[in-house]
Design an enzyme around this catalytic site. Structure first.
Site, PDB file in Angstrom:
ATOM      1  N   CYS A  62      28.334 -16.817 -11.769  1.00 52.89           N
ATOM      2  CA  CYS A  62      27.047 -17.271 -11.256  1.00 52.89           C
ATOM      3  C   CYS A  62      26.692 -18.623 -11.877  1.00 52.89           C
ATOM      4  O   CYS A  62      26.816 -18.791 -13.107  1.00 52.89           O
ATOM      5  CB  CYS A  62      25.967 -16.245 -11.577  1.00 52.89           C
ATOM      6  SG  CYS A  62      24.326 -16.727 -10.971  1.00 52.89           S
ATOM      7  N   CYS A  73      20.745 -17.888 -16.854  1.00 53.20           N
ATOM      8  CA  CYS A  73      19.868 -16.848 -17.396  1.00 53.20           C
ATOM      9  C   CYS A  73      20.389 -16.415 -18.771  1.00 53.20           C
ATOM     10  O   CYS A  73      21.540 -15.983 -18.901  1.00 53.20           O
ATOM     11  CB  CYS A  73      19.807 -15.658 -16.447  1.00 53.20           C
ATOM     12  SG  CYS A  73      19.310 -16.103 -14.751  1.00 53.20           S
ATOM     13  N   CYS A  89      22.197 -12.895 -19.408  1.00 50.81           N
ATOM     14  CA  CYS A  89      23.157 -12.364 -18.440  1.00 50.81           C
ATOM     15  C   CYS A  89      24.592 -12.762 -18.745  1.00 50.81           C
ATOM     16  O   CYS A  89      24.908 -13.945 -18.891  1.00 50.81           O
ATOM     17  CB  CYS A  89      22.763 -12.838 -17.036  1.00 50.81           C
ATOM     18  SG  CYS A  89      23.800 -12.120 -15.740  1.00 50.81           S
ATOM     19  N   CYS A  94      21.843   0.420  -4.106  1.00 48.96           N
ATOM     20  CA  CYS A  94      21.515  -0.978  -4.379  1.00 48.96           C
ATOM     21  C   CYS A  94      22.793  -1.800  -4.494  1.00 48.96           C
ATOM     22  O   CYS A  94      23.680  -1.468  -5.284  1.00 48.96           O
ATOM     23  CB  CYS A  94      20.712  -1.095  -5.656  1.00 48.96           C
ATOM     24  SG  CYS A  94      19.239  -0.038  -5.690  1.00 48.96           S
ATOM     25  N   CYS A 135      19.161  -1.241  -0.684  1.00 49.18           N
ATOM     26  CA  CYS A 135      18.468  -2.321  -1.380  1.00 49.18           C
ATOM     27  C   CYS A 135      19.498  -3.393  -1.714  1.00 49.18           C
ATOM     28  O   CYS A 135      20.640  -3.069  -2.077  1.00 49.18           O
ATOM     29  CB  CYS A 135      17.807  -1.811  -2.657  1.00 49.18           C
ATOM     30  SG  CYS A 135      16.970  -3.086  -3.635  1.00 49.18           S
ATOM     31  N   CYS A 139      11.200  -5.015  -4.394  1.00 44.20           N
ATOM     32  CA  CYS A 139      11.519  -4.462  -5.707  1.00 44.20           C
ATOM     33  C   CYS A 139      11.563  -5.627  -6.684  1.00 44.20           C
ATOM     34  O   CYS A 139      12.301  -6.596  -6.472  1.00 44.20           O
ATOM     35  CB  CYS A 139      12.863  -3.736  -5.664  1.00 44.20           C
ATOM     36  SG  CYS A 139      13.449  -3.167  -7.286  1.00 44.20           S
ATOM     37  N   ARG A 148      10.852   2.032 -12.016  1.00 43.63           N
ATOM     38  CA  ARG A 148      12.241   2.368 -12.305  1.00 43.63           C
ATOM     39  C   ARG A 148      12.573   2.063 -13.764  1.00 43.63           C
ATOM     40  O   ARG A 148      12.526   0.906 -14.201  1.00 43.63           O
ATOM     41  CB  ARG A 148      13.160   1.579 -11.351  1.00 43.63           C
ATOM     42  CG  ARG A 148      14.603   2.060 -11.337  1.00 43.63           C
ATOM     43  CD  ARG A 148      15.340   1.546 -10.107  1.00 43.63           C
ATOM     44  NE  ARG A 148      14.774   2.127  -8.893  1.00 43.63           N
ATOM     45  CZ  ARG A 148      14.104   1.428  -7.976  1.00 43.63           C
ATOM     46  NH1 ARG A 148      13.945   0.134  -8.105  1.00 43.63           N
ATOM     47  NH2 ARG A 148      13.596   2.034  -6.923  1.00 43.63           N
TER      48      ARG A 148
END
Length: 315
Positions: free
Chosen positions: A48, A52, A55, A91, A123, A183, A255
């Site tokens: 990616c 972040c 991550c 998901c 999702c 979400c 969640r």
């Protein structure tokens, strides 16, 4: 509109009073003895371009994770197993900065249609998207779109530099405008302050309409990332955050997500009592470990909790 002062006063209540209010709110809007079981898979892991700081999938830290897109047959096999294991929501996440048109979008649409046909809520968490893509996902049977805020607006620049807080909010609005359930949530344990947690809760509470699902994670530290040595989030901070989320966002599913593996059964029970009513099952969450399925089933039986079924989820 809620204010940070309103949320702060609730957050600072004695823990007994806070849990009492949260549990009563939970009972007013949800069946207290039922838990939504979800399954999360990574369609494409690593590589990616975002930075972040929590991550392990960021290309900027080069942990060598696979980047190929999961085969269609493998996705459907995961979905069938999820349904057999009692999950009602499936998901599908991918390490994208944003969803791109073309072959990958068509593969996601194909998978969404087949998973939807199995009777699972679909999702997706695919980064930023535009309106055309959002409508295409909706038409394919995608029920919800996940896009986390991560933390407060004030703390966000310390977490990510490759996108803005308003980028996050804009993506949520695009999903909402396309008719997708929203979400969103964040991560505790990113060296944020109590004021950051209160600001984060205030932003969630003031979404119009409020999100149907709120995801509360605690940081799972990954070597090589910016927050690999962050100060741990205490259990009481997690519990207060869940309780406030339940009070100020009463109708949403909350969640209890990443970091649950490190919580004892009694700690998880208190989170459920405070208003959490959804978990991810199976032994992995993207690139981190999760509780083994058999342990989750044993915990639910011990606590006398039942998995939600279609009549609860598709109401």
């Amino acid at each position: 509109m809620f204010t940070t002062e309103q949320i702060r006063k609730t957050y600072d209540l004695s823990l007994m009073e806070l849990l009492f209010r949260a549990h009563n709110t939970h009972r007013d809007h949800h069946v207290p003895g039922k838990i939504e079981l979800c399954r999360l898979i990574s369609l494409k892991t690593g590589g990616c371009p975002e930075d972040c700081g929590y991550c392990g999938q960021s290309a900027k830290i080069r942990l060598g994770m696979r980047t190929s897109f999961m085969a269609h047959e493998t996705i459907i096999a995961h979905a069938k197993k999820a349904k057999a294991d009692g999950a009602t929501r499936f998901c599908m996440a991918a390490a994208f900065r944003g969803l791109k048109d073309g072959d990958l979008l068509q593969r996601i649409i194909r998978a969404a249609r087949e998973v939807n046909a199995l009777g699972l809520q679909v999702c997706c968490s695919l980064g930023m998207l535009n309106q055309t893509q959002a409508y295409a996902l909706k038409e394919a049977g995608v029920y919800a779109y996940n896009h986390n805020l991560d933390t407060s607006r004030e703390h966000y620049h310390k977490i990510v530099s490759t996108r803005t807080y308003d980028d996050r909010l804009n993506t949520i609005q695009i999903a909402r405008d396309a008719g997708l359930s929203v979400c969103t949530g964040g991560i505790l344990g990113l060296d944020e302050s109590k004021e950051d947690r209160i600001s984060f809760l205030c932003t969630l509470a003031n979404l119009t309409p409020q999100a149907e699902s709120i995801t509360i994670n605690t940081l799972v530290k990954i070597d090589g990332t910016k927050f690999a040595h962050a100060q741990d989030c205490s259990f009481y901070e997690l519990l207060r955050t869940i309780a406030c989320a339940r009070i100020f966002i009463p109708r949403s599913r909350i969640r209890l997500s990443a970091g649950r593996k490190d919580r004892s059964v009694i700690e998880q029970f208190l989170c459920f009592y405070a208003g959490a009513n959804s978990v991810f099952i199976d032994d992995s969450l993207l690139v981190t470990n999760n509780i083994l399925l058999e342990k989750d089933h044993a915990m639910l039986e011990e606590l006398g909790l039942l998995p939600m079924d279609d009549s609860d989820v598709f109401c």
